[in-house]
Every structure is written in structure tokens, then in C-alpha cells.
Scaffold this active site. Structure first.
Site, PDB file in Angstrom:
ATOM      1  CG  ASP A 217      -2.387  -8.442   8.741  1.00 27.81           C
ATOM      2  OD1 ASP A 217      -1.058  -9.661   8.799  1.00 27.81           O
ATOM      3  OD2 ASP A 217      -2.387  -8.142   7.816  1.00 27.81           O
ATOM      4  NE  ARG A 619       4.888  -4.246  -0.537  1.00 27.61           N
ATOM      5  CZ  ARG A 619       4.471  -5.737  -0.352  1.00 27.61           C
ATOM      6  NH1 ARG A 619       3.133  -6.439  -0.225  1.00 27.61           N
ATOM      7  NH2 ARG A 619       5.494  -5.934   0.417  1.00 27.61           N
TER       8      ARG A 619
END
Length: 774
Positions: A217, A619
Site C-alpha cells: 500500500d 481528507r
DNA sequence: CCGACTACTGTTTTT
DNA sequence: CAGTAGTCGG
């Protein structure tokens, strides 16, 4: 199961064999794809223990493993951070890289102490060559897999600065000392594994086979060592899946190489590439804002971000007078939204560029009685009292750990001071033994007093006894006995016998962490077969395991979105998370982008700052607020701020809101009468050699209009000097600044003069004028 | 050898 | 401001 996936998501999920690159934009459902893909692999006959998922942070590891577990109904696959994974490998085969099984992991303060000690031995002035700087230079080199030998050769080939001169001498000695005490630092965890995989082909191929399916990741954040590790384990079984987003690469300063993504395409020509660019997280306005910003990078790495989400509320820019007002304003707004029932506290996150700003928000929120959790620099395991005890435990585990010994030997004070330590160290050096071993043989050191000797033997005896006890495996009993025997809590007791409650609480928290570890450790492990190369040998709780946990985890991991509290964190820490309402604070030049990134003058570090803001913006799910102040107190000095250069780039997607009493933070236009006032104050201050009390925007503008600055040998300004700036010296005439070093209170400035071509270096003393930022 | 006091200097981001 | 390295008196 795959009903709700988009075409590209499905393509990634259904890919089973062979290498796969997933370019995943923010909010594009990456984690979902990964977890579904793992489930798919299992359906196709992969065994859980053949799957290895590597992440960068503990937080990401935990989240992924939870989601996998949920999706797969309790089935576990191995999800680990790079560092933890490597630690496990080394623990299993330590002798392959010349370690002993009980090696300990150094934390940053140990590393710094070692560097400091080396500098001292080399007679290098630590105030000139700052240990932290030397260390980070060494670490950077090692992240790039540059050996001390290569570093020396590079150094000799091209003349470099004084920092490099210190580094090349310290570097090999640092490695030697770390190794000598049977310890490793964070970088070693990776580097030793690279060595191991390179030199032990049999082991490499066994691991390659064991982990047939590897997922990585945040691939853009991998450094060279991590790249090599992944490579080495994906030769025979090339089912390597990496996910990444170059536009979210924010760890360049730490050796991350986003170019590993391009390298992937080269290394695995047969790879398939899937791009996920549809955003499911944020409102259309937020997505547009992010997209607009990132398009200013020289090479934005994607097509435009797209979303089908509704437009949502406007993205706001709020301007406040100063930091307190900013924090207070945010707290107030949060409180109102919660009290009116529209939101709950856990919907909110506040981001800042530097940890130093967290306090402001913390106090403002607590003033409004708003609960908050901070993913801050000061982690539990970094507090002095906890680190002390951890160092004791390290020494109990590994008596050669000199760094741990130096920390605890006289803590609490037992009459072993500097001189004695010096003698002890000398003896250890001569005999080529650890300091602990030297202490055990202190009777042979004539220069040590009998009293000191007795203290040393008491110390070694204690360690030995506890070491024996630790063999049983349980950590908590050892820790408890240690605390009792050294009467550790007494150390923090005030004169009037009052105990420092915070510290005491931390000590107990550590004890309870140990208890928890003891009971949890046994079921943590997956039992594999017992061939020689099995990684998962069943493991009892051990001091080692506990220490690994303590050293490799950080406070940021304990952030719990469901906790019913506002979350405070740095922009860096926010990566991978999402919140309904986000505040990004301090959109000021020098903060975002950080002053240092600007000063380096390297466009790539400037772009990294832009990516950092991009990460922060993306975000936010519903409500995004950027904030800015007109002045900010920094290092105890008040300074007028300049707007972040990133704001104009996204101006068209921002709605500005000024607090009623706010004056705009901007440079005054020419002809502004404030400019004239500033000139007078500036000149008066210069004559009196005083600092002006407050730097106003007008003063900044005024200084900007003065391209030439006088330089004399004893008086120089510190910050205003920049490379390339023209200066005048009473004796040498005009010249150009070619080098600046030093901090805010003292600096050296090197100037090349036009007339003679000579180069002179000036030592700056305290500057009568305030430095101007940026 | 210890601890108290002073002076000085620094600040990105983290496994 | 706040952490720390360095100095001095007990």
C-alpha cells in the site's frame, strides 16, 4: 459481492495472477478494492498465509487487517508495516546478518546520543555539527542505500560542506557502534533484511514462495530499501500488487521514491495497470478545489479528479487575527454545530503543518470543553518516564545495549557520575567489551572508588536478576519488580513528597500495557508448519516482543474515529483518513509551504508541500475550511504573516470569510502610508540596534524594497540573507551571498565580492532587526 | 558527584 | 517559549 464496484475497481479486484499496479486517487475506494481483492484471491485457492500485505504505518496496517477480517468473517492474513515485518524476519534469522537473537531496537534519542558521543571522540564541536543533523544526513544516505564507504568516496570526489565533512567521519563509526552493541536502528531493520535477501538465495526463494501474493500500500512512499525487499520476494511468484498515488507522495524528505512506481512498470513489463480516479469521498466542490491545486504541479500525475457527488457547501477560507483567535474561532464553530445537533464531535478534524501548533488548538478546545484526541509527536512511548523504563527493559534483554545502559545507569541517582562513566567506558573500549561487562568487572579498574564500584555491582546484579526472571516470558512481573526495586516512582516525587500524578499514571499505564501484552501475545500468532523456514513459529510472550511493540508503535496509531472527540493531527498524519468536516489551519507562507521547503529552493520540495495540502484537502468529505491568521507567535516572537502562495491557486473555489475585527494579512500597496511609518521605525530600530516590537506587513514590504544590505564583520542579519542576495560591505564593496548557514540567532554568511572575486565568511551575531520570514 | 541556575538556541513532516 | 547544554556552589 462485487455488485457495487465500478468497472475499474472490478478490474483490480478480479485480477488474480501476475503483477498489478493500482493508481488510486484520493477517496477512490482503494482500501475497498484491496480487501475485496484479498477475498478474491482466497476464493481462487490462495491460502491466507500466502498473502502478505505491507503498509507504511501501523494505523494503515490495523485498518486493513480489520477490514479484511470483517469481510472474510474472521480469517486473518498477514498485514504488517515494513518495519515490523523486517523486525520479525531478523528475529527469526538474526545470525544471517551477524546479530544475536536478543538484539534491541534503538530509538531516535539513542541514535542521537551515539552520534553525539562519536562527535566528541572525534573532537568535532557538536555545536557546529549538530548531532541531529548529522544523524538525519546519515539516515538519508542509508535510505538511499549508500554505504559509509560510498559516502566517503562521494565526499572525496566533490568537495562538500562542513556537514558532509563531519558525516563521512561519523558514519562508519556510527554503524560500528550500533552493531557492536547488538542493536539496530529503524533503518537497519530494512537494510539488514535487504542484505539477508541478497546474500541468502535459499532464504530469499523460500520467502518468495511463502508469500506468493504480496500487496504494498502507499507504494509512492517506499524507499529504495523497501523497494528492494519487495522486489526480492516477488521474483519467482510475481503476484505483486502495488497501490499508490504519486500526487500523495509526501515523504520525499525521508527517502521515499515515488519513482518506484515507474520502476514497477519497468520491472514487471507484464503488469496490468488500473487507474481509480473517481472520488467517492468528497463533495464536488472539495474535489474541484483539490484538483485545481494539484494541477499547478509541474507534472500532476493524473487526469482530472472526477466525482458524481453533489456539489455541497462552499469551501471556506477564514482569516483570523492571530493564532489564538484562529483556534478559538474553530472551537466555537465546532461547539455551535454540535450543540445545534447538526454534527457530532467525531465529525471534525483539525490539521496543522507542525506539531508545535497543536497546543493552541488543544487549549482552545478544552476551554470550550470539547473533547479531543491528538495524534501528536509526543507519543506515550516517548515520554521520559516511559522511555526510562523501556531502556531498563532493553538492558535486561540485551546487556550489550550501551545506549540503554547510559540512559539508566544513574537514574535514579546511585552515585555513578561522569568521571566514573568515563573510566568505565575507557576500560570497556580497551577490553573490547560492553559497558555492562565492564561494570561487572569494575574491581579491575583501579581508578574507580570503592563506593562507585559497589554501586556498579548493585546495578549489574539487579539487571542480572531481572534478566533471569524475564526468561519466564511474562513482562509485567519483571517491570513491576524493577519499579519496586529501584523505587522508580520516588524519582518523580517532589520535595514535599507529592507525586507527579501524570508521570505516575504513565508508569502504571506502561505496567498495564505489559500485562495486556502478556495475556494477548499468545493468541496473536498464526501457527504455520514447523519447517526450518517458517516465519510464524509459535511464540510465547517475551520481553523482546513487548519491546518491539513499544518501539515500533506510535501514538498516532491510537486515533480512533469513533471516539466521540475532535481529532487533531499534522497534515502528514492525516494521510489515509477521512472526516466529514476538516479544518486546515495556518495557510501562511512559511508554514504551508514550510519555510524550509521554500528556502531549499528546490521546486520538488515546494511541490511536495503542495501535495501535502492536496492530501489535507482530500481528507474532507463534506465541509472543508481553510484558515489563516494575520500574525503568528513563533519561537516567542510575534510576526506578521504572508498568505500562502497556494491560496491564489485555488482562489476561484474558495469563499472568503473575514472575522469582524480582522485586518487583511497582505503586503501593503506602494504608497500606503503604513509603508512610510514602517520605514521610520525600521530606520530608528537600525540606528538604536533594537528590534522593532512587531513586524508589520508594511515593514516586510519595506525590507523587500531594499535589495542591498550592509555587511560588516561583527554585525549581520541572520534570516534576511538568502543565497543570491546582493550585499555591500564597507571594506570589500558589493558582493553576492553564496552560502548561509546557522539558525535564527546566529548565522554564518559567505559572500563573494564583485571587485576582487574574493570570498569571505562573516559570523553573524544577534541581529538588531527581526528576521523576515520566507 | 549532585543539583540548581543560567544562557542559548531552535522548530517539518515519522517508521 | 521551552528544552537543554554548560557552569558553579555545595
Amino acid at each position: 459481492m462485487t455488485v457495487n464496484l465500478t468497472d475499474s475497481q472490478r478490474a483490480a479486484v478480479e485480477h488474480v495472477e501476475g503483477p498489478l499496479l493500482v493508481l488510486a486517487g484520493p477517496g477512490s475506494g482503494k482500501t475497498r478494492v484491496i480487501t475485496h481483492r484479498i477475498s478474491r484471491l482466497l476464493q481462487h485457492g490462495a491460502k491466507p498465509e500466502q498473502i502478505l500485505a505491507l503498509t507504511f504505518t501501523n494505523k494503515a496496517a490495523r485498518e486493513m487487517s480489520e477490514r479484511v477480517e470483517k469481510l472474510l468473517g474472521g480469517l486473518r492474513v498477514r498485514v504488517s508495516t515494513f518495519h515490523r515485518f523486517c523486525s520479525r524476519l531478523l528475529r527469526r534469522w538474526p545470525e544471517r546478518v551477524g546479530l544475536k537473537e536478543n538484539f534491541t531496537i534503538l530509538d531516535q534519542s539513542d541514535q542521537t546520543s551515539i552520534v553525539r558521543a562519536i562527535l566528541k571522540d572525534l573532537n568535532l564541536d557538536p555545536s557546529v555539527h549538530e548531532p541531529g543533523r548529522v544523524l538525519s544526513r546519515i539516515s538519508r544516505a542509508r535510505n538511499d542505500m549508500i554505504t559509509s564507504e560510498q559516502f566517503r568516496r562521494q565526499y572525496e570526489q566533490r568537495a562538500s560542506g562542513p556537514l558532509e565533512a563531519a558525516v563521512y567521519q561519523v558514519f562508519p563509526e556510527y554503524e560500528r557502534r550500533v552493531r557492536e552493541q547488538n542493536s539496530v536502528d529503524f533503518d537497519d531493520l530494512l537494510l539488514h533484511v535487504v542484505t539477508m535477501l541478497q546474500e541468502e538465495e535459499e532464504l530469499r526463494s523460500v520467502l518468495d514462495e511463502q508469500f506468493r501474493y504480496i500487496l504494498v500500500d502507499e507504494y509512492q512512499d517506499t524507499n529504495l530499501a523497501q523497494y528492494r525487499i519487495v522486489q526480492a520476494m516477488s521474483q519467482d511468484y510475481r503476484n505483486l500488487c502495488v497501490t499508490g498515488d504519486p500526487d500523495q507522495s509526501i515523504y520525499g524528505w525521508r527517502g521515499a521514491r515515488p519513482a518506484n512506481i515507474t520502476a514497477f512498470e519497468r520491472d514487471y513489463p507484464e503488469r496490468q495497470v488500473v487507474t481509480l480516479d473517481q472520488n467517492f469521498r468528497s463533495t464536488a466542490r472539495i474535489v474541484t478545489c483539490a484538483d485545481q491545486l494539484i494541477s499547478f504541479n509541474r507534472r500532476p500525475h493524473r487526469g482530472r479528479l472526477v466525482t458524481d457527488n453533489p456539489e455541497g457547501e462552499p469551501v471556506r477560507l477564514r482569516v483570523f487575527e492571530h493564532g489564538d483567535a484562529e483556534a478559538n474561532g474553530i472551537a466555537l464553530e465546532i461547539r455551535e454545530l454540535v450543540e445545534s445537533g447538526q454534527r457530532q464531535y467525531s465529525d471534525f478534524a483539525i490539521f496543522y503543518r507542525v506539531n508545535a501548533l497543536s497546543r493552541l488548538f488543544e487549549t482552545a478546545l478544552s476551554r470550550h470543553e470539547i473533547p479531543c484526541q491528538i495524534a501528536a509527536g509526543y507519543s506515550f512511548f516517548e515520554r521520559a518516564e516511559v522511555r526510562d523504563l523501556i531502556a531498563w527493559l532493553r538492558l535486561i534483554e540485551n546487556q550489550s545495549d550501551n545506549a540503554a545502559l547510559e540512559r539508566v545507569i544513574n537514574r535514579p541517582a546511585r552515585g555513578i557520575g561522569n568521571t566514573s562513566m568515563l573510566r568505565l567506558r575507557n576500560f570497556a573500549d580497551r577490553e573490547k567489551i560492553s559497558i555492562f561487562a565492564a561494570a561487572e568487572r569494575c574491581a579491575q579498574i583501579p581508578s574507580l572508588s570503592a563506593r562507585c564500584c559497589k554501586a556498579l555491582l548493585g546495578f549489574t546484579d539487579l539487571i542480572n536478576r531481572l534478566h533471569e526472571q524475564s526468561a519466564a516470558g511474562q513482562v509485567a512481573p519483571v517491570l513491576e519488580r524493577l519499579i519496586a526495586e529501584i523505587d522508580y516512582l520516588a524519582l518523580w516525587r517532589e520535595v514535599d513528597d507529592e507525586v507527579d500524578v501524570d508521570r505516575e499514571a504513565n508508569v502504571y499505564e506502561l505496567v498495564s500495557a505489559a500485562r495486556q501484552y502478556d495475556s494477548a501475545a499468545e493468541d496473536l500468532l498464526i501457527v504455520g508448519d514447523s519447517s526450518e523456514y517458517t516465519l510464524e513459529h509459535p511464540e510465547k510472550p517475551s520481553l523482546q516482543g513487548f519491546l518491539e511493540m513499544a518501539t515500533l508503535s506510535s501514538e498516532a496509531d491510537s486515533i480512533d474515529p469513533e471516539k466521540g472527540a475532535v481529532t487533531l493531527m499534522t497534515l502528514h498524519a492525516s494521510k489515509g483518513l477521512e472526516f466529514p468536516c476538516v479544518y486546515i489551519t495556518g495557510l501562511e507562507s512559511g508554514l504551508i509551504p514550510h519555510e524550509r521547503a521554500v528556502r531549499e529552493g528546490d521546486p520538488s520540495s515546494f511541490e511536495e508541500e503542495r501535495r501535502l495540502l492536496f492530501v489535507g484537502i482530500t481528507r474532507a468529505m463534506q465541509k472543508l475550511t481553510l484558515t489563516q491568521t494575520s500574525e503568528r507567535v513563533f519561537r516567542g516572537m510575534r510576526r506578521t504573516t504572508i498568505s500562502s502562495p497556494f491560496l491564489p491557486e485555488i482562489a476561484s473555489s474558495l469563499q472568503r470569510e473575514f472575522s469582524s475585527s480582522t485586518v487583511r494579512a497582505a503586503l501593503p500597496a506602494a504608497g500606503d502610508q503604513r509603508l512610510e511609518q514602517a520605514r521610520k521605525r525600521f530606520e530608528a530600530a537600525q540606528q538604536n540596534r533594537e528590534r522593532p516590537l512587531l513586524m508589520t506587513g508594511a515593514q516586510l514590504a519595506f525590507q523587500r524594497q531594499q535589495p542591498e544590505t550592509d555587511v560588516t564583520d561583527d554585525t549581520t542579519q541572520t534570516h534576511p540573507f538568502e543565497i543570491g542576495m546582493s550585499v555591500r560591505h564597507p571594506r570589500y564593496g558589493r558582493g553576492e551571498v553564496v552560502e548561509v548557514s546557522g539558525g535564527s540567532h546566529r548565522a554564518t554568511v559567505t559572500v563573494q565580492f564583485e571587485n576582487t572575486g574574493e570570498v569571505h565568511t562573516f559570523v553573524a551575531s544577534r541581529c538588531p532587526l527581526q528576521p523576515i520570514g520566507g
